[in-house]
Write an enzyme that holds these catalytic residues in place. Sequence first.
Site, PDB file in Angstrom:
ATOM      1  N   SER A 189      46.192 -11.598  -4.955  1.00 52.84           N
ATOM      2  CA  SER A 189      46.679 -11.669  -3.509  1.00 52.84           C
ATOM      3  C   SER A 189      47.424 -10.325  -3.201  1.00 52.84           C
ATOM      4  O   SER A 189      48.071  -9.706  -4.393  1.00 52.84           O
ATOM      5  CB  SER A 189      47.549 -12.987  -3.394  1.00 52.84           C
ATOM      6  OG  SER A 189      48.076 -12.773  -2.132  1.00 52.84           O
ATOM      7  N   SER A 190      47.289  -9.933  -2.071  1.00 51.32           N
ATOM      8  CA  SER A 190      47.832  -8.807  -1.452  1.00 51.32           C
ATOM      9  C   SER A 190      49.136  -9.157  -0.884  1.00 51.32           C
ATOM     10  O   SER A 190      50.099  -8.312  -0.699  1.00 51.32           O
ATOM     11  CB  SER A 190      47.041  -8.207  -0.485  1.00 51.32           C
ATOM     12  OG  SER A 190      46.831  -8.981   0.518  1.00 51.32           O
ATOM     13  N   ASN A 245      -3.921  -3.876  -4.208  1.00 44.53           N
ATOM     14  CA  ASN A 245      -3.870  -5.550  -4.186  1.00 44.53           C
ATOM     15  C   ASN A 245      -4.100  -6.036  -5.886  1.00 44.53           C
ATOM     16  O   ASN A 245      -3.501  -6.969  -5.956  1.00 44.53           O
ATOM     17  CB  ASN A 245      -4.937  -6.049  -3.595  1.00 44.53           C
ATOM     18  CG  ASN A 245      -4.929  -5.857  -2.055  1.00 44.53           C
ATOM     19  OD1 ASN A 245      -4.103  -5.285  -1.704  1.00 44.53           O
ATOM     20  ND2 ASN A 245      -6.054  -5.829  -1.322  1.00 44.53           N
ATOM     21  N   SER A 301      -6.967  -0.891  -6.412  1.00 48.26           N
ATOM     22  CA  SER A 301      -6.556  -1.032  -5.412  1.00 48.26           C
ATOM     23  C   SER A 301      -4.819  -1.494  -5.335  1.00 48.26           C
ATOM     24  O   SER A 301      -4.475  -1.839  -6.299  1.00 48.26           O
ATOM     25  CB  SER A 301      -7.223  -2.477  -4.600  1.00 48.26           C
ATOM     26  OG  SER A 301      -6.551  -2.766  -3.561  1.00 48.26           O
ATOM     27  N   THR A 346       0.754  -1.295   0.137  1.00 51.52           N
ATOM     28  CA  THR A 346       0.058  -0.033  -0.076  1.00 51.52           C
ATOM     29  C   THR A 346       0.780   1.265  -0.117  1.00 51.52           C
ATOM     30  O   THR A 346       0.345   2.316  -0.692  1.00 51.52           O
ATOM     31  CB  THR A 346      -0.786   0.011   1.266  1.00 51.52           C
ATOM     32  OG1 THR A 346      -1.754  -1.068   1.203  1.00 51.52           O
ATOM     33  CG2 THR A 346      -1.648   1.311   1.263  1.00 51.52           C
TER      34      THR A 346
END
Length: 455
Positions: free
Chosen positions: A309-310, A133, A131, A93
């Site tokens: 990879s670091s 709905n 509506s 709603t």
Amino acid sequence: MRIEEDFLGKKEIEDTYYGIHTIRATENFPRTNETFDEYFIESYFQIKKACTTLNNKLGYLSNEKSKAIKKACDEKFLYEYIIVDPLSGGAGTSVNMNVNEVIANRATELLGGKLGEYIVDPLQDVNMHQSTNDTFVTAGKMAVIKNLQTLVEKVILLQNEIQKKEKEYYSVKKIARTQLMDAVPILFGQTFGAWADALSRDRWRLYKVEERVRSINLGGTAVGNGVGAPRDYILKIVDELKKVSGVKIAKAENLIDNTQNLDVFVEVHGLLKALSVNLLKISNDIRLLGSGPNTSIGEIILPKIQGGSSIMPGKINPVIPEYVIQLCYSVFAHDSMITNCTANGTLELNHLSPTIVHHTLKSFKYLINSLESLTKYIKLIKVNEKKCRENLEKSTSLLTPLIEEFGHDELSKIIKSNDYVLKDIIKEVSKTFNLTEEEVIEKIDIQNITGLGKK
């Protein structure tokens, strides 16, 4: 700032396109940072335009108001003012009222009025004969149809890319694996071909399910019996929406059933889950086949698209398959949620429709992203033919064709006694059965064992 009033009282609101109902909703439902699917908002505006158009044709709404509303419905910049959280309570709603207020304020502005003056009223004009709905779930189904078409296109693109790899590497021999252990020889083209065929099934299932989504309850208003809407409107509104949106939809045979039962979302999402299963399987296979690459399988050369990879220099990770796997697991979770929410609808309405619609559309987004990323990634994949050959030549599974002639138990003893070293096994087989090593190797017909030889 301006003052707006509803039956609960007055509120001070900044000068913007939404109004008091929207503000109350944002106060009641704090933002989760979830965002609406754009097709959903587009569909909602198309519904409002269709309703306005028909109400004007039937004489229920003036030309002046209808023209302003329709123009507002076409202005996509208004989408950013739909600020109610997708997971709000009230079966949608608050979302419907947010849309109504934004369109009403813009239409009022187009007619020379001020924001909040409501020359065009959100409820009496924009929401006429509707509506939440019957509009909310209709917007959801329209968005599903639009996403289905995009998703099928993406499945086709991935399938095509895999089939190119199937053709490129069809004759490359490799070892197959069952339970992650060496099995019989196979061709790499057959591996790619199996992936492509799985996607072909997804493509067909998704294409066919659209037929079941097309049935909508617009015109049924609150519970499907059309209370609050005139008969001529009820009979014609779906055809009008079809014209406005270009989406292939049809009026449900039973509007009451179509209002309260949302099982079609479970059906659609079940197929999204099936696609996720296949994408996850393909992604995991890529990870395994590319693993190592020097100390493990290494039969696929993973694309170098970013550092892995670091701390470890030169490392490349299967980041796209990992990305896809995470999104697929999220779809699995959505499926459980949608199933439970749909089953727990009560009596004439499913109060959990915001979760059902939102997470169905969210799964579409995850899968569209997965397909796009995986298609680009597979395009860059190469097969390491040298590693395939090395792995194949080390495998005792090459001896499988000898079982019929020399027996499973006898070969097993020879394999074990030679510590699984293939060249030593071939020597002992030739000695035990009075053959030359060349004759033993000839009996190991790799073309035949991969399913391409003469029978």
